[in-house]
Design a protein around this motif. Structure first.
Motif, mmCIF file in Angstrom:
data_model
loop_
_atom_site.group_PDB
_atom_site.id
_atom_site.type_symbol
_atom_site.label_atom_id
_atom_site.label_comp_id
_atom_site.label_asym_id
_atom_site.label_seq_id
_atom_site.Cartn_x
_atom_site.Cartn_y
_atom_site.Cartn_z
ATOM 1 N N ILE A 120 0.847 -1.205 0.000
ATOM 2 C CA ILE A 120 0.000 0.000 0.000
ATOM 3 C C ILE A 120 0.880 1.252 0.000
ATOM 4 O O ILE A 120 0.650 2.187 -0.787
ATOM 5 N N ILE A 121 1.910 1.258 0.853
ATOM 6 C CA ILE A 121 2.810 2.430 0.876
ATOM 7 C C ILE A 121 3.498 2.586 -0.488
ATOM 8 O O ILE A 121 3.537 3.678 -1.059
ATOM 9 N N GLY A 122 3.978 1.462 -1.040
ATOM 10 C CA GLY A 122 4.657 1.508 -2.342
ATOM 11 C C GLY A 122 3.729 2.000 -3.447
ATOM 12 O O GLY A 122 4.118 2.801 -4.298
ATOM 13 N N ALA A 123 2.484 1.526 -3.408
ATOM 14 C CA ALA A 123 1.520 1.936 -4.438
ATOM 15 C C ALA A 123 1.248 3.439 -4.359
ATOM 16 O O ALA A 123 1.150 4.117 -5.390
ATOM 17 N N LEU A 124 1.166 3.945 -3.146
ATOM 18 C CA LEU A 124 0.917 5.387 -2.981
ATOM 19 C C LEU A 124 2.122 6.202 -3.461
ATOM 20 O O LEU A 124 1.961 7.263 -4.067
ATOM 21 N N VAL A 125 3.325 5.678 -3.194
ATOM 22 C CA VAL A 125 4.533 6.382 -3.662
ATOM 23 C C VAL A 125 4.566 6.382 -5.201
ATOM 24 O O VAL A 125 4.859 7.411 -5.839
ATOM 25 N N ILE A 126 4.231 5.238 -5.808
ATOM 26 C CA ILE A 126 4.188 5.166 -7.280
ATOM 27 C C ILE A 126 3.211 6.198 -7.828
ATOM 28 O O ILE A 126 3.501 6.952 -8.753
ATOM 29 N N ASN A 127 2.028 6.239 -7.219
ATOM 30 C CA ASN A 127 1.002 7.178 -7.684
ATOM 31 C C ASN A 127 1.476 8.619 -7.557
ATOM 32 O O ASN A 127 1.285 9.448 -8.453
ATOM 33 N N ASN A 128 2.128 8.907 -6.428
ATOM 34 C CA ASN A 128 2.608 10.265 -6.179
ATOM 35 C C ASN A 128 3.704 10.655 -7.178
ATOM 36 O O ASN A 128 3.696 11.752 -7.736
ATOM 37 N N LEU A 129 4.626 9.707 -7.404
ATOM 38 C CA LEU A 129 5.707 9.981 -8.368
ATOM 39 C C LEU A 129 5.155 10.175 -9.777
ATOM 40 O O LEU A 129 5.604 11.028 -10.530
ATOM 41 N N ARG A 130 4.164 9.369 -10.108
ATOM 42 C CA ARG A 130 3.575 9.438 -11.451
ATOM 43 C C ARG A 130 2.870 10.777 -11.673
ATOM 44 O O ARG A 130 2.965 11.382 -12.722
ATOM 45 N N GLU A 131 2.151 11.229 -10.632
ATOM 46 C CA GLU A 131 1.366 12.456 -10.786
ATOM 47 C C GLU A 131 2.196 13.713 -10.584
ATOM 48 O O GLU A 131 2.016 14.692 -11.289
ATOM 49 N N LYS A 132 3.091 13.686 -9.583
ATOM 50 C CA LYS A 132 3.801 14.919 -9.246
ATOM 51 C C LYS A 132 5.284 14.875 -9.591
ATOM 52 O O LYS A 132 5.921 15.911 -9.701
ATOM 53 N N GLY A 133 5.822 13.675 -9.749
ATOM 54 C CA GLY A 133 7.260 13.561 -9.988
ATOM 55 C C GLY A 133 7.655 13.776 -11.429
ATOM 56 O O GLY A 133 8.820 13.906 -11.740
ATOM 57 N N LYS A 134 6.615 13.818 -12.330
ATOM 58 C CA LYS A 134 6.844 14.047 -13.766
ATOM 59 C C LYS A 134 7.847 13.049 -14.351
ATOM 60 O O LYS A 134 8.688 13.407 -15.176
ATOM 61 N N LEU A 135 7.765 11.809 -13.891
ATOM 62 C CA LEU A 135 8.647 10.788 -14.462
ATOM 63 C C LEU A 135 8.018 10.238 -15.734
ATOM 64 O O LEU A 135 6.805 10.220 -15.879
ATOM 65 N N HIS A 136 8.850 9.764 -16.633
ATOM 66 C CA HIS A 136 8.336 9.261 -17.892
ATOM 67 C C HIS A 136 7.735 7.873 -17.734
ATOM 68 O O HIS A 136 8.282 7.011 -17.044
ATOM 69 N N GLY A 137 6.616 7.657 -18.427
ATOM 70 C CA GLY A 137 5.992 6.346 -18.539
ATOM 71 C C GLY A 137 5.886 5.607 -17.221
ATOM 72 O O GLY A 137 5.386 6.141 -16.234
#
Lengths: 270, 248
Positions: A71-88
């Protein structure tokens, strides 16, 4: 054949857990594939491995460790995807492989890989403990219930996120809910097909149903039915021929996918 | 006095350090058929997304139906048809009826139930755009023009008071475009306010009642006739005007 097998308590537990977790994975899979997030399940499986290893090391239930980590990892992924502007899918790769590395590190500290860890990696549905049956089933039912209650919002968000926002649907909250649900489904299916194959449990039935080219509701229903069929047949075959249940279930799912793929091509060759 | 549906006061918007919109003020009144025109990159879609709350800005500068955008929640009064090209993949598993169903979700509480009355509304919306006979087809199996009609039906099914369309005829053939604009004219004559974004609206001159010309700033806002008169004085660098004002 099935009735003979179901005389045994371990088979009853296996079928119950397999059906509930299989259906929850397959329903969620339809949304994840259409939102192009199919591989998040794979990433969360890796993260869960870190949680299992930590659970074993610290003497807590590996199931709980996997749930917390995923759950913590999934939230970090979501946060990075939305705010971290990482590709793909880079956010999935970064978080999941870091957690996998942590898992291997912890396992080595704990004295190397042992049977416990392998049973989480490859599943051991026939040896599932009663408390794991209850936990897996409750978690899977939570996912199914959430999808039923929020069906229309999830459908709209999957179809067109922007229009869903304009209609007043809280898309950002639903996105968070989706990654948490994915974490829960991976962990709930961990003992059924194992972390290595949990992602296939999400992707294959949904992909098969999508080949049938139906409307959305029917696609969801068929995805659930295909998963239930694969779990039931897989368990019967593995019981009768002493095959590994997780591999058998996934291979049946693969055969169903190949069948629907060719049926789809025959019906619409272009 | 005509009801003001959208009001924007002195709005600026930046993407990072790049100014996208500067000092925009405009009012959209009930019954207007407004075309927002401008070259690519002029800020048309940005303006629309700000009005719809899809971009966050100093929202206090925008009000919908007299309410500040931050407080506004009557989204069922608003219909939105996004750019088709970014909308969905052709193999998306949804029937026409399921797509239109989505237009009824605003205002419902979870679990959202589609009632028999809703089914009647869906049928009526599809009838209005002449797509009822396709209700069980997958949307991806329809032509571009038919898909746009379905998306219009989705936007209309909740009986919105204003309909926003973002470049709705991109990739649609000329004949279908004309039919599409006739449909919009018909909806406007029934009292629905229409806001249409386009970078080339030559074909819709006879339908729109107002034009807003955008180039980061609002260059012009007024009726079609006023626009042609204004354009005579400012004819430099207006590549779109020969379409809008053919007599110039």
């Amino acid at each position: 054949m099935i009735f003979e097998a179901l005389q045994y308590g371990f088979m009853q537990k296996a079928l119950l857990t397999g059906l509930v977790t299989g259906i929850s994975c397959s329903l969620l899979g339809v949304f994840l594939i259409l939102r192009k997030h199919a591989l998040i399940g794979d990433g969360i499986s890796h993260i869960s491995f870190g949680g299992v290893a930590a659970g074993i090391l610290f003497g807590i239930m590996p199931f709980v460790g996997a749930l917390v980590f995923s759950i913590i990892g999934a939230l970090v992924i979501n946060n990075l995807r939305e705010k971290g502007k990482l590709h793909g899918d880079a956010s999935i790769g970064i978080v999941s492989h870091s957690a996998l590395g942590l898992g291997i590190f912890i396992a080595s500290i704990a004295g190397g890989f042992n049977v416990d860890i392998l049973s989480y990696l490859f599943g051991s549905i026939l040896a599932i403990a009663s408390e794991e049956v209850i936990l897996s089933s409750i978690l899977a039912l939570v996912v199914i219930l959430f999808i039923v209650v929020f069906y229309h919002d999830l459908f709209y968000m999957t179809f067109d996120e922007e229009s869903a926002k304009v209609s007043g649907i809280s898309v950002s909250k639903l996105n968070i809910a989706m990654v948490i649900l994915t974490a829960i489904t991976v962990v709930s299916s961990m003992r059924v097909v194992g972390l290595m194959l949990a992602s296939a449990f999400i992707i294959l039935p949904a992909s098969s149903a999508l080949q049938l080219k139906m409307g959305f509701k029917k696609t969801l229903i068929y995805s659930g039915l295909i998963s239930a069929f694969s779990v039931t047949l897989g368990l019967i075959l593995s019981y009768n021929y002493n095959w590994a249940p997780s591999g058998t279930i996934i291979l049946i799912n693969t055969l169903v996918f190949i069948s629907t793929y060719f049926i789809s091509r025959i019906n619409s060759p272009e | 006095m005509d009801q003001t549906i959208v009001e924007i006061k002195k709005m600026n918007y930046k993407f990072g350090s790049t100014l996208a919109l500067s000092d925009i003020s405009l009012e959209i009144k009930k019954g207007d058929f407004l075309a927002i025109i401008g070259q690519n990159g002029s800020g048309k879609t940005t303006l629309l997304k700000l009005i719809l709350g899809l971009y966050e800005s100093e929202k206090s500068q925008i009000s919908l139906f007299g309410e500040n955008l931050t407080e506004f929640n009557s989204w069922n009064k608003i219909g939105y048809v996004p750019q088709k090209a970014i909308h969905f993949e052709n193999n998306f598993p949804a029937t026409v009826e399921e797509v239109v169903e989505m237009g009824l979700l605003s205002g419902k509480k979870n679990p959202k139930i589609i009632t028999k009355e809703d089914r009647v509304k869906i049928a009526n919306a599809l009838k209005e755009v002449d797509m009822l006979k396709y209700k069980n087809r997958r949307i991806g199996n329809l032509s571009g023009g038919q898909q746009q009609r379905v998306l219009i039906a989705k936007a209309l099914v909740s009986h919105p008071e204003i309909l926003f369309l973002d470049e709705p005829t991109t990739g649609v053939d000329t004949e279908t475009q004309c039919k599409f604009y006739e449909l919009l004219k018909n909806l406007n004559s029934k009292g629905i306010t229409i806001v249409l974004i386009s970078h080339d609206i030559g074909r819709i001159t006879k339908y729109v009642t107002k034009i807003a010309s955008l180039n980061q700033r609002l260059e012009f806002y007024g009726s079609h006739e006023e626009f042609c008169a204004w354009d005579k004085k400012h004819s430099h660098a207006k590549s779109h005007t020969h379409n809008l004002c053919p007599n110039l």
